[in-house]
Design a protein around this motif. Structure first.
Motif, PDB file in Angstrom:
ATOM      1  N   TRP A 103       0.851  -1.196   0.000  1.00 48.42           N
ATOM      2  CA  TRP A 103       0.000   0.000   0.000  1.00 48.42           C
ATOM      3  C   TRP A 103       0.883   1.243   0.000  1.00 48.42           C
ATOM      4  O   TRP A 103       1.979   1.227   0.583  1.00 48.42           O
ATOM      5  CB  TRP A 103      -0.919  -0.014   1.217  1.00 48.42           C
ATOM      6  N   ASN A 104       0.398   2.289  -0.630  1.00 48.62           N
ATOM      7  CA  ASN A 104       1.247   3.478  -0.797  1.00 48.62           C
ATOM      8  C   ASN A 104       1.558   4.154   0.533  1.00 48.62           C
ATOM      9  O   ASN A 104       2.628   4.717   0.719  1.00 48.62           O
ATOM     10  CB  ASN A 104       0.593   4.460  -1.769  1.00 48.62           C
ATOM     11  N   VAL A 105       0.638   4.084   1.518  1.00 51.30           N
ATOM     12  CA  VAL A 105       0.878   4.666   2.844  1.00 51.30           C
ATOM     13  C   VAL A 105       0.281   3.720   3.883  1.00 51.30           C
ATOM     14  O   VAL A 105      -0.562   2.880   3.555  1.00 51.30           O
ATOM     15  CB  VAL A 105       0.231   6.074   2.987  1.00 51.30           C
ATOM     16  N   PRO A 106       0.697   3.855   5.142  1.00 51.16           N
ATOM     17  CA  PRO A 106       0.114   3.007   6.189  1.00 51.16           C
ATOM     18  C   PRO A 106      -1.373   3.314   6.366  1.00 51.16           C
ATOM     19  O   PRO A 106      -1.810   4.451   6.136  1.00 51.16           O
ATOM     20  CB  PRO A 106       0.910   3.363   7.448  1.00 51.16           C
ATOM     21  N   PRO A 107      -2.174   2.340   6.787  1.00 45.53           N
ATOM     22  CA  PRO A 107      -3.608   2.596   6.989  1.00 45.53           C
ATOM     23  C   PRO A 107      -3.817   3.547   8.169  1.00 45.53           C
ATOM     24  O   PRO A 107      -3.043   3.553   9.124  1.00 45.53           O
ATOM     25  CB  PRO A 107      -4.174   1.199   7.265  1.00 45.53           C
ATOM     26  N   PRO A 108      -4.902   4.321   8.130  1.00 50.39           N
ATOM     27  CA  PRO A 108      -5.147   5.285   9.217  1.00 50.39           C
ATOM     28  C   PRO A 108      -5.855   4.621  10.391  1.00 50.39           C
ATOM     29  O   PRO A 108      -6.191   3.442  10.338  1.00 50.39           O
ATOM     30  CB  PRO A 108      -6.043   6.318   8.549  1.00 50.39           C
ATOM     31  N   LEU A 109      -6.105   5.394  11.439  1.00 52.05           N
ATOM     32  CA  LEU A 109      -6.878   4.906  12.579  1.00 52.05           C
ATOM     33  C   LEU A 109      -7.811   6.015  13.037  1.00 52.05           C
ATOM     34  O   LEU A 109      -7.631   7.180  12.702  1.00 52.05           O
ATOM     35  CB  LEU A 109      -5.948   4.434  13.690  1.00 52.05           C
ATOM     36  N   CYS A 110      -8.822   5.626  13.806  1.00 49.79           N
ATOM     37  CA  CYS A 110      -9.793   6.586  14.321  1.00 49.79           C
ATOM     38  C   CYS A 110      -9.499   6.823  15.804  1.00 49.79           C
ATOM     39  O   CYS A 110      -9.458   5.869  16.583  1.00 49.79           O
ATOM     40  CB  CYS A 110     -11.213   6.053  14.153  1.00 49.79           C
ATOM     41  N   ALA A 111      -9.303   8.077  16.196  1.00 47.49           N
ATOM     42  CA  ALA A 111      -8.941   8.387  17.579  1.00 47.49           C
ATOM     43  C   ALA A 111      -9.685   9.647  18.029  1.00 47.49           C
ATOM     44  O   ALA A 111     -10.052  10.497  17.222  1.00 47.49           O
ATOM     45  CB  ALA A 111      -7.433   8.599  17.709  1.00 47.49           C
TER      46      ALA A 111
END
Ligand code: CA
Length: 426
Positions: A297-305
Motif C-alpha cells: 500500500w502506498n501509505v500506512p492505513p489510518p486509525l480513528c482516535a
C-alpha cells in the motif's frame, strides 16, 4: 583370349587365395587370410597388426557365421580364437568371462598341462566346436575388424560391435541409430503479461536448454522462473504464469469503516481503500490508500482516535506529541525556551476517551517572573500565617474572659453569644 587377360585372371586368383576375406559388412568383418600357422600369441599379434584383434565368439550367431564362411581345410581345419584360461576362467581377450561356450565332445579335457588356449574346429564332424589346446601349437588365425569408429555414434553414445551391424547405446538426451538427434522439449511461449527468453547449446527448446520467465510491472511470477529441458524430452517443472500483484489484506479501523474496490479485486493492483470514522472520532492518517505495483500500500492505513481539547501554553514553550500508528494515545512533552522555567508538569498524555491523563502544564515563565511568583507566594504565606495567629490569640483571650464571667455570674451565658473567629487549640 589374349595373354594379358590370362595373366590378369591368374593374378586375381592368386590374390583371392592369399587374401581370403570371409565377409565385409557394416559390422565386424572376419578374416582368415593368413597362409601360415602360428601359435596363439603370434596369431593374436598378427590379427592386431592387420585388423583389430583375434576373433571372439560371444554367441551362437557368430558360430553360425564362422561355420558358414570359414574354409574347411581338410588337413588342418583348426583356428585360434580369442579365448584363454585365466585363473581357471575361460576369458575372452576383451576381459569378459565366456558365458556362451561351445565345446566339442569331452572338451575341455586338459590332456596337456598347458591347454589354456582354445581352437575352433572347422570340419564336417566338429564344425564350430571348441577344443582346449596347448597355446604353443600352430593354428591359423581368424581375425575380426571392428567397425565401430570414434564417431560411429556421433560421439554421443557407446558403440557395440555386432555380427552384421553395430549398435549405438546413446547417452541420455540423444536418439537415433547413430545418436545423431537431440531430444527436444515442447515449444513454450511467454505467459500473458510476461516475457520469456530461451537459449541452449542445441537450440532453444532442446536438451539442456533453459527458458527464463519474467512478468510485467504489476504482475508477479507464479511458479519457477527458470525451466530446463531434461534428457527425457520434458521440462523439469511446469511453466509459470504471471498473476496480478496483491497487497496485504486490510481491515476497518476501530470506531471506523473501510470500503475497497479495484479492477482485479479489493486488495490487488491499483485497488483503493477509503476510510472513515464514527462520530466523535477523527481520522489520523490518510483517508485513501492504493495498492501499488510493488505489492504494498502506498501509505500506512489510518486509525480513528478521539482528540483531547487543545492546550494553550503561555510563555513560548514547545509541545511535542507522538502519535502512535495504531494507538489512540498521544504522549506529549513540553520544552521551555532557554531562561524559562516550566510551571506545571512536563509530560502528559491524551487518553483514548479524549481526556488528558495527568495535570497539564501552565506556562513557561522567565527566571525573573518565576522569582517574583515565588517571593509573592512566600509573602502571601507569611501574611496569612501572621493573620491567622493573631486571630487565634484574640479568640483564646475572649474565651478566657467569658469563662471568668460565667463563674461570677451564671446568667451571663444566656445574655451573650459565643464570639466569631477561628477555633484555636488550647
Ligand atoms: Ca583338449
Amino acid at each position: 583370349m589374349t595373354g594379358g587377360v590370362v595373366k590378369l585372371i591368374a593374378m586375381s586368383v592368386h590374390i583371392a587365395v592369399f587374401w581370403l576375406i570371409l565377409v565385409s559388412v557394416e559390422g565386424w568383418t572376419y578374416h582368415s587370410d593368413n597362409k601360415e600357422q602360428l601359435n596363439w600369441k603370434e596369431a593374436r599379434e598378427w590379427c592386431q597388426k592387420h585388423y583389430t584383434d583375434i576373433v571372439m565368439v560371444h554367441n551362437e550367431n557368430v558360430t553360425h557365421f564362422l561355420t558358414k564362411y570359414l574354409p574347411s581345410r581338410s588337413s588342418a581345419p583348426y583356428y585360434w580364437i580369442g579365448l584363454k584360461n585365466i585363473n581357471d576362467s575361460w576369458t575372452w581377450t576383451d576381459g569378459q568371462i565366456a558365458n556362451y561356450q561351445n565345446w566339442g565332445d569331452k572338451e575341455p579335457n586338459s590332456v596337456l598341462p598347458d591347454e589354456n588356449c582354445v581352437e575352433y574346429i572347422s570340419n564336417p564332424n566338429n564344425n564350430g566346436k571348441w577344443n582346449d589346446e596347448s597355446c604353443t601349437r600352430q593354428k591359423y588365425p581368424v581375425c575380426h575388424k571392428a567397425q565401430c569408429l570414434n564417431n560411429s555414434c556421433s560421439n554421443r553414445g557407446h558403440c557395440t560391435e555386432q555380427v552384421n551391424n553395430f549398435t549405438c547405446e546413446c547417452e541420455p538426451g540423444f536418439i537415433g541409430p547413430r545418436c545423431e538427434k537431440v531430444v527436444t522439449c515442447e515449444q513454450l511461449s511467454a505467459p500473458p503479461h510476461g516475457s520469456m527468453e530461451c537459449s541452449g547449446q542445441y537450440g532453444n527448446h532442446s536438451l539442456s536448454s533453459k527458458c527464463t520467465f519474467s512478468c510485467a510491472d504489476g504482475y508477479k511470477l507464479s511458479g519457477t522462473a527458470e525451466l530446463q529441458c531434461n534428457s527425457s524430452g520434458a521440462w523439469n517443472v511446469p511453466p509459470p504464469s504471471c498473476a496480478v500483484v496483491s497487497c496485504e489484506q486490510l481491515s476497518a479501523p476501530r470506531h471506523g469503516w473501510m470500503e475497497c474496490s479495484g479492477l482485479y479485486g479489493n486488495h490487488s493492483l491499483n485497488s483503493k481503500c477509503k476510510f472513515s470514522c464514527a462520530g466523535g472520532y477523527k481520522l489520523r492518517g490518510t483517508a485513501e490508500l492504493q495498492c501499488t505495483s510493488s505489492g504494498a500500500w502506498n501509505v500506512p492505513p489510518p486509525l480513528c482516535a478521539v482528540e483531547c481539547f487543545p492546550l494553550l501554553l503561555f510563555g513560548g514553550g514547545l509541545m511535542n506529541c507522538t502519535e502512535g500508528h495504531d494507538s489512540s494515545r498521544s504522549a506529549c512533552r513540553v520544552e521551555c525556551p532557554p531562561g524559562h522555567l516550566l510551571l506545571g508538569f512536563a509530560e502528559f498524555t491524551c487518553r483514548a476517551d479524549g481526556m488528558w491523563e495527568s495535570s497539564f502544564p501552565l506556562m513557561c515563565a522567565s527566571f525573573v517572573h518565576s522569582l517574583i511568583v515565588l517571593l509573592s507566594s512566600a509573602v502571601i504565606s507569611l501574611f496569612c500565617g501572621w493573620f491567622c495567629c493573631s486571630k487565634c490569640r484574640k479568640s483564646k483571650k475572649a474565651v478566657r474572659m467569658r469563662t471568668q464571667q460565667e463563674t461570677l455570674n451564671p446568667a451571663f451565658e444566656a445574655e451573650h453569644t459565643p464570639p466569631d473567629g477561628p477555633l484555636c487549640s488550647a
